[in-house]
Motif scaffolding. Structure first.
Motif, PDB file in Angstrom:
ATOM      1  N   GLN A  26       0.858  -1.172   0.000  1.00 34.58           N
ATOM      2  CA  GLN A  26       0.000   0.000   0.000  1.00 34.58           C
ATOM      3  C   GLN A  26       0.900   1.229   0.000  1.00 34.58           C
ATOM      4  O   GLN A  26       1.817   1.307   0.812  1.00 34.58           O
ATOM      5  CB  GLN A  26      -0.863   0.046   1.265  1.00 34.58           C
ATOM      6  N   VAL A  27       0.653   2.163  -0.899  1.00 34.63           N
ATOM      7  CA  VAL A  27       1.375   3.431  -0.873  1.00 34.63           C
ATOM      8  C   VAL A  27       0.564   4.355   0.033  1.00 34.63           C
ATOM      9  O   VAL A  27      -0.501   4.850  -0.343  1.00 34.63           O
ATOM     10  CB  VAL A  27       1.565   4.035  -2.276  1.00 34.63           C
ATOM     11  N   LEU A  28       1.055   4.551   1.259  1.00 35.16           N
ATOM     12  CA  LEU A  28       0.331   5.349   2.240  1.00 35.16           C
ATOM     13  C   LEU A  28       0.462   6.844   1.961  1.00 35.16           C
ATOM     14  O   LEU A  28      -0.507   7.580   2.032  1.00 35.16           O
ATOM     15  CB  LEU A  28       0.827   5.023   3.651  1.00 35.16           C
ATOM     16  N   ILE A  29       1.676   7.280   1.684  1.00 28.96           N
ATOM     17  CA  ILE A  29       1.949   8.674   1.329  1.00 28.96           C
ATOM     18  C   ILE A  29       2.987   8.656   0.207  1.00 28.96           C
ATOM     19  O   ILE A  29       4.030   8.026   0.340  1.00 28.96           O
ATOM     20  CB  ILE A  29       2.525   9.477   2.525  1.00 28.96           C
ATOM     21  N   GLY A  30       2.682   9.336  -0.873  1.00 33.54           N
ATOM     22  CA  GLY A  30       3.606   9.361  -2.005  1.00 33.54           C
ATOM     23  C   GLY A  30       3.335  10.556  -2.893  1.00 33.54           C
ATOM     24  O   GLY A  30       2.711  11.540  -2.463  1.00 33.54           O
ATOM     25  N   PRO A  31       3.762  10.484  -4.135  1.00 35.64           N
ATOM     26  CA  PRO A  31       3.595  11.609  -5.053  1.00 35.64           C
ATOM     27  C   PRO A  31       2.137  12.047  -5.213  1.00 35.64           C
ATOM     28  O   PRO A  31       1.865  13.244  -5.330  1.00 35.64           O
ATOM     29  CB  PRO A  31       4.155  11.079  -6.373  1.00 35.64           C
ATOM     30  N   ASP A  32       1.210  11.103  -5.222  1.00 35.14           N
ATOM     31  CA  ASP A  32      -0.200  11.457  -5.390  1.00 35.14           C
ATOM     32  C   ASP A  32      -0.728  12.303  -4.233  1.00 35.14           C
ATOM     33  O   ASP A  32      -1.719  13.022  -4.383  1.00 35.14           O
ATOM     34  CB  ASP A  32      -1.071  10.214  -5.546  1.00 35.14           C
ATOM     35  N   GLU A  33      -0.083  12.204  -3.082  1.00 36.70           N
ATOM     36  CA  GLU A  33      -0.473  12.992  -1.909  1.00 36.70           C
ATOM     37  C   GLU A  33       0.381  14.251  -1.771  1.00 36.70           C
ATOM     38  O   GLU A  33       0.263  14.975  -0.789  1.00 36.70           O
ATOM     39  CB  GLU A  33      -0.359  12.152  -0.628  1.00 36.70           C
ATOM     40  N   GLY A  34       1.278  14.486  -2.721  1.00 37.23           N
ATOM     41  CA  GLY A  34       2.099  15.688  -2.719  1.00 37.23           C
ATOM     42  C   GLY A  34       3.419  15.558  -1.977  1.00 37.23           C
ATOM     43  O   GLY A  34       4.090  16.558  -1.749  1.00 37.23           O
ATOM     44  N   ALA A  35       3.820  14.328  -1.603  1.00 32.37           N
ATOM     45  CA  ALA A  35       5.092  14.148  -0.894  1.00 32.37           C
ATOM     46  C   ALA A  35       6.248  14.488  -1.835  1.00 32.37           C
ATOM     47  O   ALA A  35       6.391  13.874  -2.889  1.00 32.37           O
ATOM     48  CB  ALA A  35       5.215  12.717  -0.394  1.00 32.37           C
ATOM     49  N   PRO A  36       7.093  15.440  -1.468  1.00 37.23           N
ATOM     50  CA  PRO A  36       8.143  15.883  -2.372  1.00 37.23           C
ATOM     51  C   PRO A  36       9.430  15.041  -2.356  1.00 37.23           C
ATOM     52  O   PRO A  36      10.177  15.056  -3.333  1.00 37.23           O
ATOM     53  CB  PRO A  36       8.447  17.305  -1.901  1.00 37.23           C
ATOM     54  N   ASN A  37       9.693  14.301  -1.277  1.00 35.91           N
ATOM     55  CA  ASN A  37      11.004  13.660  -1.152  1.00 35.91           C
ATOM     56  C   ASN A  37      10.994  12.162  -0.878  1.00 35.91           C
ATOM     57  O   ASN A  37      11.963  11.481  -1.192  1.00 35.91           O
ATOM     58  CB  ASN A  37      11.802  14.346  -0.036  1.00 35.91           C
ATOM     59  N   PHE A  38       9.938  11.649  -0.246  1.00 35.34           N
ATOM     60  CA  PHE A  38       9.924  10.241   0.160  1.00 35.34           C
ATOM     61  C   PHE A  38       8.586   9.595  -0.172  1.00 35.34           C
ATOM     62  O   PHE A  38       7.574  10.284  -0.339  1.00 35.34           O
ATOM     63  CB  PHE A  38      10.180  10.102   1.668  1.00 35.34           C
ATOM     64  N   ILE A  39       8.601   8.265  -0.211  1.00 36.35           N
ATOM     65  CA  ILE A  39       7.388   7.479  -0.399  1.00 36.35           C
ATOM     66  C   ILE A  39       7.285   6.524   0.785  1.00 36.35           C
ATOM     67  O   ILE A  39       8.234   5.786   1.080  1.00 36.35           O
ATOM     68  CB  ILE A  39       7.424   6.706  -1.726  1.00 36.35           C
ATOM     69  N   LEU A  40       6.145   6.575   1.462  1.00 37.49           N
ATOM     70  CA  LEU A  40       5.884   5.737   2.628  1.00 37.49           C
ATOM     71  C   LEU A  40       4.949   4.616   2.205  1.00 37.49           C
ATOM     72  O   LEU A  40       3.835   4.867   1.751  1.00 37.49           O
ATOM     73  CB  LEU A  40       5.243   6.576   3.739  1.00 37.49           C
ATOM     74  N   ARG A  41       5.441   3.369   2.351  1.00 33.38           N
ATOM     75  CA  ARG A  41       4.664   2.209   1.926  1.00 33.38           C
ATOM     76  C   ARG A  41       4.481   1.251   3.094  1.00 33.38           C
ATOM     77  O   ARG A  41       5.321   1.192   3.984  1.00 33.38           O
ATOM     78  CB  ARG A  41       5.372   1.485   0.782  1.00 33.38           C
ATOM     79  N   LYS A  42       3.404   0.489   3.055  1.00 34.44           N
ATOM     80  CA  LYS A  42       3.166  -0.571   4.034  1.00 34.44           C
ATOM     81  C   LYS A  42       3.037  -1.878   3.271  1.00 34.44           C
ATOM     82  O   LYS A  42       2.259  -1.987   2.322  1.00 34.44           O
ATOM     83  CB  LYS A  42       1.889  -0.305   4.830  1.00 34.44           C
TER      84      LYS A  42
END
Length: 123
Positions: A26-42
């Protein structure tokens, strides 16, 4: 400027891991949420599930196990990791995952946001 985001993992669809067996991401926070530097996945790996050996030539991973335990291959090493443990996988290091337990394994994985995300599958 990014807008703050708060979301539950329950709001994010689980997608099968490429080449994995009984493993989901699951991509919890990533480019689609506007994260500029990292991607948080579970990741979730069900009992008997695995993600085969692979490496990412230019991308490091920082991981934290939330639940369960699993076998983890790191280059030539094989280790058991469980809830409460953190793992660093440097760029270029081959790695694999196997849940030989009776309960699902859940872990968080943070990677840098890059233009390319190259995966070299080794099996």
């Amino acid at each position: 400027m990014s807008i703050p985001v708060v979301r539950s993992a329950d709001q994010v669809a689980k997608k099968p891991v490429q080449k994995g067996t009984n493993s989901f991401v699951q991509v919890l926070i990533g480019p689609d949420e506007g994260a500029p530097n990292f991607i948080l996945r579970k990741f979730t790996i069900l009992p008997g599930g695995r993600i085969p050996a692979h490496r990412h030539p230019t991308i490091e991973h920082e991981q934290f196990v939330l639940k369960g335990s699993m076998r983890l291959g790191l280059g030539e090493r094989e280790v058991e990791v469980g809830a409460g443990e953190a793992v660093l996988i440097p760029a270029g290091v081959a790695h694999w995952y196997y849940n030989e337990g009776d309960e699902p394994v859940e872990f968080i994985c943070v990677i840098p946001k890059t233009k390319e995300y190259e995966t070299e599958w080794l099996e």
